[in-house]
Design a protein around this motif. Structure first.
Motif, PDB file in Angstrom:
ATOM      1  N   TRP A 294       0.804  -1.221   0.000  1.00 51.86           N
ATOM      2  CA  TRP A 294       0.000   0.000   0.000  1.00 51.86           C
ATOM      3  C   TRP A 294       0.838   1.272   0.000  1.00 51.86           C
ATOM      4  O   TRP A 294       0.302   2.368  -0.087  1.00 51.86           O
ATOM      5  N   MET A 295       2.158   1.129   0.115  1.00 53.42           N
ATOM      6  CA  MET A 295       3.043   2.274  -0.103  1.00 53.42           C
ATOM      7  C   MET A 295       3.725   2.174  -1.465  1.00 53.42           C
ATOM      8  O   MET A 295       4.306   3.142  -1.942  1.00 53.42           O
ATOM      9  N   GLY A 296       3.692   0.989  -2.067  1.00 52.03           N
ATOM     10  CA  GLY A 296       4.360   0.790  -3.353  1.00 52.03           C
ATOM     11  C   GLY A 296       3.561  -0.089  -4.286  1.00 52.03           C
ATOM     12  O   GLY A 296       2.764   0.389  -5.080  1.00 52.03           O
ATOM     13  N   GLY A 297       3.729  -1.395  -4.165  1.00 51.21           N
ATOM     14  CA  GLY A 297       3.027  -2.317  -5.050  1.00 51.21           C
ATOM     15  C   GLY A 297       3.216  -3.754  -4.601  1.00 51.21           C
ATOM     16  O   GLY A 297       3.843  -4.029  -3.564  1.00 51.21           O
TER      17      GLY A 297
ATOM     18  N   VAL B 167     -10.835   2.195  -4.415  1.00 50.68           N
ATOM     19  CA  VAL B 167     -10.805   2.680  -5.796  1.00 50.68           C
ATOM     20  C   VAL B 167     -12.177   3.198  -6.201  1.00 50.68           C
ATOM     21  O   VAL B 167     -12.298   4.281  -6.805  1.00 50.68           O
ATOM     22  N   MET B 168     -13.221   2.436  -5.882  1.00 55.08           N
ATOM     23  CA  MET B 168     -14.582   2.853  -6.233  1.00 55.08           C
ATOM     24  C   MET B 168     -14.942   4.180  -5.568  1.00 55.08           C
ATOM     25  O   MET B 168     -15.565   5.052  -6.181  1.00 55.08           O
ATOM     26  N   LEU B 169     -14.538   4.346  -4.297  1.00 52.95           N
ATOM     27  CA  LEU B 169     -14.832   5.588  -3.579  1.00 52.95           C
ATOM     28  C   LEU B 169     -14.124   6.773  -4.230  1.00 52.95           C
ATOM     29  O   LEU B 169     -14.741   7.828  -4.457  1.00 52.95           O
ATOM     30  N   LEU B 170     -12.837   6.624  -4.554  1.00 52.07           N
ATOM     31  CA  LEU B 170     -12.080   7.725  -5.153  1.00 52.07           C
ATOM     32  C   LEU B 170     -12.625   8.108  -6.535  1.00 52.07           C
ATOM     33  O   LEU B 170     -12.669   9.288  -6.889  1.00 52.07           O
ATOM     34  N   LEU B 171     -13.048   7.110  -7.310  1.00 54.95           N
ATOM     35  CA  LEU B 171     -13.645   7.403  -8.613  1.00 54.95           C
ATOM     36  C   LEU B 171     -14.998   8.095  -8.455  1.00 54.95           C
ATOM     37  O   LEU B 171     -15.356   8.978  -9.238  1.00 54.95           O
ATOM     38  N   ALA B 172     -15.749   7.692  -7.428  1.00 55.21           N
ATOM     39  CA  ALA B 172     -17.064   8.292  -7.190  1.00 55.21           C
ATOM     40  C   ALA B 172     -16.948   9.749  -6.750  1.00 55.21           C
ATOM     41  O   ALA B 172     -17.893  10.534  -6.934  1.00 55.21           O
ATOM     42  N   LEU B 173     -15.802  10.131  -6.191  1.00 59.14           N
ATOM     43  CA  LEU B 173     -15.615  11.493  -5.701  1.00 59.14           C
ATOM     44  C   LEU B 173     -15.209  12.483  -6.798  1.00 59.14           C
ATOM     45  O   LEU B 173     -15.231  13.693  -6.572  1.00 59.14           O
ATOM     46  N   VAL B 174     -14.833  11.976  -7.977  1.00 59.89           N
ATOM     47  CA  VAL B 174     -14.342  12.848  -9.062  1.00 59.89           C
ATOM     48  C   VAL B 174     -15.305  14.002  -9.378  1.00 59.89           C
ATOM     49  O   VAL B 174     -14.867  15.155  -9.521  1.00 59.89           O
ATOM     50  N   PRO B 175     -16.620  13.770  -9.483  1.00 63.07           N
ATOM     51  CA  PRO B 175     -17.529  14.885  -9.809  1.00 63.07           C
ATOM     52  C   PRO B 175     -17.558  15.992  -8.752  1.00 63.07           C
ATOM     53  O   PRO B 175     -18.038  17.094  -9.032  1.00 63.07           O
ATOM     54  N   PHE B 176     -17.059  15.693  -7.551  1.00 62.46           N
ATOM     55  CA  PHE B 176     -17.101  16.679  -6.466  1.00 62.46           C
ATOM     56  C   PHE B 176     -15.792  17.447  -6.323  1.00 62.46           C
ATOM     57  O   PHE B 176     -15.561  18.112  -5.316  1.00 62.46           O
TER      58      PHE B 176
ATOM     59  N   SER C  40      -2.928   9.129  -3.033  1.00 57.41           N
ATOM     60  CA  SER C  40      -3.394   7.978  -2.260  1.00 57.41           C
ATOM     61  C   SER C  40      -3.340   6.696  -3.081  1.00 57.41           C
ATOM     62  O   SER C  40      -2.808   5.675  -2.640  1.00 57.41           O
ATOM     63  N   LEU C  41      -3.861   6.759  -4.302  1.00 59.02           N
ATOM     64  CA  LEU C  41      -3.934   5.562  -5.134  1.00 59.02           C
ATOM     65  C   LEU C  41      -2.574   5.179  -5.710  1.00 59.02           C
ATOM     66  O   LEU C  41      -2.329   4.006  -6.002  1.00 59.02           O
ATOM     67  N   ALA C  42      -1.669   6.154  -5.868  1.00 58.74           N
ATOM     68  CA  ALA C  42      -0.303   5.834  -6.296  1.00 58.74           C
ATOM     69  C   ALA C  42       0.384   4.969  -5.261  1.00 58.74           C
ATOM     70  O   ALA C  42       1.193   4.089  -5.589  1.00 58.74           O
ATOM     71  N   ASN C  43       0.043   5.194  -3.986  1.00 62.61           N
ATOM     72  CA  ASN C  43       0.554   4.352  -2.910  1.00 62.61           C
ATOM     73  C   ASN C  43      -0.189   3.022  -2.864  1.00 62.61           C
ATOM     74  O   ASN C  43       0.410   1.957  -2.973  1.00 62.61           O
ATOM     75  N   ILE C  44      -1.496   3.079  -2.717  1.00 61.72           N
ATOM     76  CA  ILE C  44      -2.292   1.880  -2.432  1.00 61.72           C
ATOM     77  C   ILE C  44      -2.493   1.011  -3.661  1.00 61.72           C
ATOM     78  O   ILE C  44      -2.479  -0.220  -3.563  1.00 61.72           O
ATOM     79  N   GLY C  45      -2.671   1.610  -4.818  1.00 64.69           N
ATOM     80  CA  GLY C  45      -2.952   0.830  -6.013  1.00 64.69           C
ATOM     81  C   GLY C  45      -1.794   0.686  -6.978  1.00 64.69           C
ATOM     82  O   GLY C  45      -1.749  -0.234  -7.781  1.00 64.69           O
ATOM     83  N   GLY C  46      -0.838   1.630  -6.918  1.00 66.85           N
ATOM     84  CA  GLY C  46       0.336   1.557  -7.779  1.00 66.85           C
ATOM     85  C   GLY C  46       0.032   1.899  -9.228  1.00 66.85           C
ATOM     86  O   GLY C  46      -0.971   2.541  -9.563  1.00 66.85           O
TER      87      GLY C  46
ATOM     88  N   LEU D 251       4.014   8.440 -12.818  1.00 70.81           N
ATOM     89  CA  LEU D 251       5.256   8.780 -12.119  1.00 70.81           C
ATOM     90  C   LEU D 251       5.098   8.730 -10.601  1.00 70.81           C
ATOM     91  O   LEU D 251       6.012   8.309  -9.892  1.00 70.81           O
ATOM     92  N   MET D 252       3.947   9.138 -10.101  1.00 73.83           N
ATOM     93  CA  MET D 252       3.722   9.048  -8.656  1.00 73.83           C
ATOM     94  C   MET D 252       3.711   7.593  -8.208  1.00 73.83           C
ATOM     95  O   MET D 252       4.241   7.249  -7.147  1.00 73.83           O
ATOM     96  N   ALA D 253       3.131   6.731  -9.025  1.00 74.51           N
ATOM     97  CA  ALA D 253       3.109   5.304  -8.695  1.00 74.51           C
ATOM     98  C   ALA D 253       4.515   4.707  -8.737  1.00 74.51           C
ATOM     99  O   ALA D 253       4.871   3.859  -7.908  1.00 74.51           O
ATOM    100  N   LEU D 254       5.333   5.130  -9.700  1.00 77.03           N
ATOM    101  CA  LEU D 254       6.714   4.649  -9.777  1.00 77.03           C
ATOM    102  C   LEU D 254       7.515   5.067  -8.549  1.00 77.03           C
ATOM    103  O   LEU D 254       8.382   4.330  -8.075  1.00 77.03           O
ATOM    104  N   LEU D 255       7.211   6.250  -8.015  1.00 78.00           N
ATOM    105  CA  LEU D 255       7.878   6.695  -6.794  1.00 78.00           C
ATOM    106  C   LEU D 255       7.550   5.744  -5.635  1.00 78.00           C
ATOM    107  O   LEU D 255       8.381   5.511  -4.754  1.00 78.00           O
TER     108      LEU D 255
END
Length: 387
Positions: free
Chosen positions: A135-138, A171-180, A335-341, A362-366
């Motif tokens: 959850w910090m990398g992959g 992932v579903m929560l973060l995608l659902a928040l995009v319109p806000f 958040s997702l770059a850490n948790i989802g990579g 690039l954030m995920a690669l970090l």
């Protein structure tokens, strides 16, 4: 029943290859929430549960030799794309958001473990340390920590459960928040006008010199295995402790070498991503081949623990957003770059704007760079709490 090494490895690779082919060529929505690599773990674990193979001396030797040599090679290849010069193009603000997400995840693991420790199994700190690496990398970082801390393969089932069920909900929560996003940015006081320019600049720098495919693949396969053997040999002569084992030294050394190699022309050769993914699928399959569904007796408690970790992480990210005026895109992708990579951060970035996809990548690669060290550090804190 399989009793020899080659058929054992062949079955694992066949399952991995079939799932990856289905994921990329079919339109099955199940792969949106259950990635092929997670499905691989549970299908191979099912094969192990039903005794498709027997743990003979030959199979045990093949498992240990393959995992111990492929893992450092995979870490090296995985880090070749993590060019710190490119990551610097993200700018101070986006990098700060990434590390804010990493720190909040680490704090969340400590709080969740302290609260839930009574209901978790003995040595659960090792399981959560491996999950923290993921959850910090992959998944590659998770596998590295599993080996470094000698986490039992049977316990990794809990890691994969949390990493699939809780991750999918996040992932579903973060995608659902995009319109806000606009409403959130007004609340946090963020100025998101810089993001489009950052995305466009990164896209211009994303061109890769590929050259001949077979040459790159052959060279990278050879050099990664050479680095693996060299790191293991060097680690064997370094001092060890109960926490920092020879394997932990191997992981640390290969991480440093991989980060440095990413600054060389080697990083632009074709094949590092493809080879590291192949090795990752093999390693996950090997780990799953030692597990058993019957051993997942405490699964609900671990899933609740994962949800508590995400809840604390989310609250802390809201606090950081208000303090540092982060916009919703920056918070979500960090958040997702850490948790989802790499698998999911670009998807969330694309939900905001396709020009921002390189930012997510690039954030995920970090995360690959910091995931192993961060997970080991959190594991050390958890071990102190456990004792």
């Amino acid at each position: 029943m399989i009793t020899s090494a080659i058929p054992y490895l062949t079955v694992i690779l066949c399952i991995a290859g079939s799932l990856k082919l289905l994921e990329t060529s079919s339109r099955w929505k199940i792969f949106t929430y259950l990635p092929a690599i997670v499905a691989l773990y549970f299908i191979v674990m099912l094969c192990s549960t039903f005794g498709i193979w027997e743990r003979t001396e030959e199979i045990n030797a093949a498992y240990k030799t393959t995992r111990n040599n492929i893992l450092p090679a995979m870490i090296f290849l995985m880090l070749l794309k993590a060019d710190l010069r490119q990551i610097k193009l993200l700018g101070t603000r986006l990098i700060m958001a990434f590390f804010a997400a990493s720190i909040s995840i680490g704090i969340a693991f400590v709080i969740a473990f302290a609260v839930m420790q009574t209901w978790l199994l003995p040595d659960a700190w090792k399981t959560l340390a491996a999950l923290c690496g993921s959850w910090m990398g992959g998944t590659g970082n998770m596998a590295a920590i599993q080996v470094a801390l000698n986490v039992p393969d049977s316990s990794m089932g809990y890691t994969m459960l949390i990493d699939s069920i809780d991750y999918a909900l996040w992932v579903m929560l973060l995608l659902a928040l995009v319109p806000f996003a606009k409403r959130f940015n007004n609340w946090s006081g963020a100025d998101s006008s810089l993001l489009e320019r950052v995305g466009a600049k990164l896209e211009q720098n994303a061109a890769e010199i590929k050259g001949d495919a077979s040459t790159g693949l052959l060279f990278l396969l050879a050099i990664s295995l050479l680095v693996s053997i060299g790191c293991q040999s060097l680690a064997s002569i370094l001092p060890t402790s109960a926490f920092f084992t020879t394997t932990a030294w191997t992981v640390l050394i290969v991480t440093v070498i991989g980060v440095l190699a990413a600054l060389t022309p080697m990083s632009r050769l074709f094949g590092s991503t493809e080879l590291s993914n192949l090795m990752l699928y093999l390693i996950v399959g090997l780990i799953a081949s030692r597990a058993d569904f019957a051993e997942l007796i405490a699964a609900p408690v671990y899933i609740i623990t994962g949800l508590l970790i995400l809840a604390v992480h989310g609250i802390l990210m809201l606090i950081f957003a208000k303090l540092f005026k982060f916009d919703l895109f920056t918070c979500g992708v960090a958040s997702l770059a850490n948790i989802g990579g790499v698998a999911s951060a670009p998807i969330l970035a694309a939900a905001y704007s396709r020009a921002l996809i390189p930012v997510g990548v690039l954030m995920a690669l970090l995360g690959y760079v910091v995931g192993t060290g961060g997970g080991l550090l959190v594991g050390k804190v958890l071990s102190v709490i456990a004792n």
